[in-house]
Design an enzyme around this catalytic site. Structure first.
Site, PDB file in Angstrom:
ATOM      1  N   GLU A   1     -17.514 -15.792 -53.078  1.00 20.69           N
ATOM      2  CA  GLU A   1     -16.942 -14.750 -53.909  1.00 20.69           C
ATOM      3  C   GLU A   1     -15.485 -15.029 -54.269  1.00 20.69           C
ATOM      4  OE1 GLU A   1     -19.243 -13.263 -55.305  1.00 20.69           O
ATOM      5  OE2 GLU A   1     -17.836 -11.724 -56.015  1.00 20.69           O
ATOM      6  N   ASP A   2     -14.715 -15.467 -53.272  1.00 21.10           N
ATOM      7  CA  ASP A   2     -13.257 -15.451 -53.442  1.00 21.10           C
ATOM      8  C   ASP A   2     -12.601 -16.825 -53.585  1.00 21.10           C
ATOM      9  OD1 ASP A   2     -13.540 -12.752 -53.157  1.00 21.10           O
ATOM     10  OD2 ASP A   2     -12.933 -12.704 -51.051  1.00 21.10           O
TER      11      ASP A   2
END
Ligand code: MN
Length: 703
Positions: A76-77
């Site tokens: 996700e990051d």
């Protein structure tokens, strides 16, 4: 590496060296990927995944779960992808991280009670591997522990969501310590003042009662020793949120809530549990209505114990929970007991699904051993291996559908009108095929058009009874309307040079009477549906013979029956020659069966009398027709499978298969397959002929 030290200490306690090394590698990758990122608290981001991994490791979960916990935010990051993960750590870890990322994207938007329950179910429906949910719970636990860095309103919102969604989820999975911690953290975030006051009160009470608790504990131990029951006894304070709930439920002040403490008694077997209960009731006076037998009737998450509340010294309530070691393990660990790393066990080769099954199996056994109904296990099972999916409307309402359901099913589930006028769909705001199965968690936005209508082809992919019924209902209606119009057209054509409007009511009534029909529309519908021949009716109406020119050219349409898609379902197609759209066809009227459509070359037409010309309306056929193929193929291993593959790949399916071995190692195969039209069939034949070993392949009109 100092960040890794605490976690390493925990995993060294139960993982062998090679697994510790794998976890260390996951740490290094995660640390490097999150380099330069920070949390709201100002700490380096990597502290968060390490804390989550520590929570997972404290439950002694396997190395894959610990690694995935360390990596849970990288997809996700960071620039790190699922593909990278798969290459580096294998499919299993990559799958778990991917699952956690998907859950993170899930946003809970509405606050109605029923929706909360469905949202919890959606989380489980999206989870093929329970370790995903365990990591999500650990993630939430650490986020709750570090809520202080956020704005108060944000804190409250997250706390409320935790109470509504994640606490019940932890409870469902039987992980009580996580549930309790999440509840207390949420309680503190939502009502900081009440939390502080209650905490103080409990501390005071704890100090005041220290002696009393010791005394009760000793009395219990002494009694069990005297009657010769081997047992472990200890006491545990209830968590604050539970005490708070109790006060709220009974609308009481703290000082009247005395039972903030519960004693646990662990014994060897179930017999001893009941013996201990008897002894306890002999030691202190039981409070009526407070004895609960969760051994005979386990809780839905598998929790088992005997519970009783009694009046102890100085009128103090004494709560006792009695169970066996096994029950204790389920009570403490719940589902996680099955992911615990065991050196001797076949951890690496056992898939998560099998272990989840094992947990369920355990629940089933508990249930069977006490001879209880299966209702609750069915409940749990459907949550872990759901047959349903859960999707959102654009406004955030959750819609439950069976697995495999499509956007059309969704449209009809929301409202019949939306289904009937549906022309397309956006899923996650992108175009999505109407026929493609939806997945849990998706947001589905149906595009409607006021004048649009349901399509017969939808019947090929919808799965809900509701959608099927509505589409069929519409088509039937439409078909009858069309049949009347078609019948009128046919009859007028057959009547030429006369017209239906030229005829007298008497002429028409005479024919209606003879056919036992009540109205002209009824007659026209019968013609339209092919149950009555327009030429025959025309003959009766005007009393003139009408020539049917069977060999005539196809340009003359006046007497030609046109087979429209809407009528397809009510038309009879001959079983002897299996005509399909594109074939030259003829209608044959029979006294018993009405009009039957044959292939023009069908041998059965040779002696037929009442023939009528027919043609297919130009169309995209949605209905599937049967066609028979005759194939000779070398009788080798793999011959039939490759046939099946080709047919499957051509979007056809096999209805029937019949084979016979021939001489010269040849296999004679007769296949009945479903096709749309002659073009589709030609395409399939082309591909079959290209299979190695196929000697001949052709269509068979008359078997
Ligand atoms: Mn996280």
């Amino acid at each position: 590496m100092e960040l890794f030290a605490d976690l390493e200490h925990i995993i060294r306690g139960y993982l062998p060296e090679d697994k510790v090394e794998l976890v260390r590698r996951a740490f290094v990758i995660a640390r490097d990927a999150h380099e330069g990122q920070f949390r709201s608290s100002g700490e380096p981001y990597i502290t968060h995944p390490v804390a989550v991994a520590s929570i997972i490791a404290k439950m002694n979960l396997d190395h894959e779960a610990v690694m995935a916990a360390l990596l849970h935010d990288v997809i996700e990051d960071t620039a790190y992808s699922e593909e990278n993960l798969k290459e580096e750590f294998g499919a299993s870890v990559a799958d778990i991280v991917d699952g956690v990322s998907k859950l993170d994207k899930l946003k809970f938007r509405t606050r109605q009670e029923a929706q909360v329950e469905n949202f919890r179910k959606m989380i489980l429906a999206m989870t093929r591997d329970i370790r995903v949910v365990l990591i999500k719970l650990a993630d939430r636990t650490h986020n709750m522990r570090t809520l202080g860095a956020l704005r108060p309103d944000k804190r409250r919102r997250i706390a409320k969501e935790t109470l509504e969604i994640y606490c019940p989820l932890a409870h469902r999975l039987g992980i009580e310590h996580i549930k309790n911690e999440l509840e207390d953290l949420s309680f503190e975030a939502m009502y900081p003042h009440r939390y502080k006051v209650l905490k103080k009160l409990v501390e005071v009470a704890r100090n005041n009662r220290q002696d009393l608790i010791e005394r009760i504990s000793n009395e219990i131990k002494e009694r069990l020793e005297n009657v010769g029951i081997v047992a472990r006894v200890w006491g545990r304070e209830k968590h604050l949120y539970k005490i708070y709930q109790k006060m709220r439920a009974k609308d009481q002040e703290f000082h009247s809530i005395m039972d903030i403490y519960a004693f646990r008694i662990i014994v060897k077997n179930i017999d001893d549990c009941y013996r201990v209960l008897g002894q306890m009731h002999n030691l202190y006076k039981p409070r009526p209505g407070r004895v609960k037998d969760y051994i005979a009737v386990p809780k839905a998450n598998g929790y088992q114990s005997l519970q009783t509340s009694m009046i102890g010294p100085h009128g103090v309530p004494v709560e006792v929970h009695i169970h066996t070691e096994d029950m204790e393990q389920v009570a403490e660990m719940g589902v996680t007991a099955y992911w615990v790393y065991k050196e001797s066990g076949k951890n690496d080769s056992t898939t998560a699904q099998i272990r989840a099954q094992r947990w369920l199996q355990n629940l089933v056994e508990i249930q069977q051993s006490v001879g209880n109904s299966f209702e609750f296990i069915e409940n749990v099972k459907s949550e872990f291996f759901p047959k349903e999916i859960f999707v959102f409307t654009p406004k955030g309402r959750i819609v439950e559908l069976p697995k495999g359901a499509t956007a059309v099913d969704f449209a009809y589930a929301v409202h019949s009108d939306i289904g009937n006028t549906c022309v397309g769909v956006l899923v996650e705001y992108k175009p999505y095929p109407l026929s493609k199965a939806l997945e849990s968690g998706q947001t589905v936005n149906i595009i409607t058009e006021p004048n649009a209508h349901p399509k017969a082809s939808w019947l090929n992919f919808v799965v809900t009874a509701r959608a099927k019924t509505r589409i069929r209902h519409y088509l039937k209606q439409r078909c009858e309307d069309d049949a009347v119009k078609l019948g009128e057209r046919e009859l007028n054509a057959a009547l030429q040079p006369h017209r239906l409007t030229d005829l007298s009511p008497q002429q028409i009534q005479a024919v209606l009477d003879e056919r036992k029909l009540s109205s002209l529309d009824g007659l026209l519908r019968e013609i339209g549906l092919g149950n009555q021949l327009s030429s025959v009716i025309a003959h009766q109406l005007v009393g003139e013979p009408i020539e049917i020119d069977v060999d005539g050219n196809a340009e003359n349409h006046s007497n030609t029956l046109t087979i429209a898609p809407a009528l397809m379902a009510n038309m009879q197609f001959a079983k002897c020659c299996h005509p399909i759209p594109g074939d030259p066809i003829l209608g044959c009227s029979t006294p018993n069966n009405g009009l039957v459509i044959h292939h023009q070359q069908c041998v059965n037409l040779k002696n037929a009398h009442q023939l009528v010309k027919a043609k297919w309306e130009k169309m995209q056929s949605a209905v599937n027709f049967d066609a028979e193929l005759q194939i000779e193929i070398l009788n080798e291993k793999g011959a039939l499978p490759s046939l099946m593959t080709v047919i499957g790949a051509s979007e056809s399916s096999i209805q029937n298969i019949w084979t016979e071995g021939l001489e010269n190692n040849l296999l004679f195969v007769i296949l009945q397959i479903s096709v749309k039209d002659t073009k589709h069939l030609a395409n399939i034949l082309y591909h079959i002929k290209r299979i190695t070993g196929v000697v001949s392949a052709k269509r068979n009109i008359n078997a």
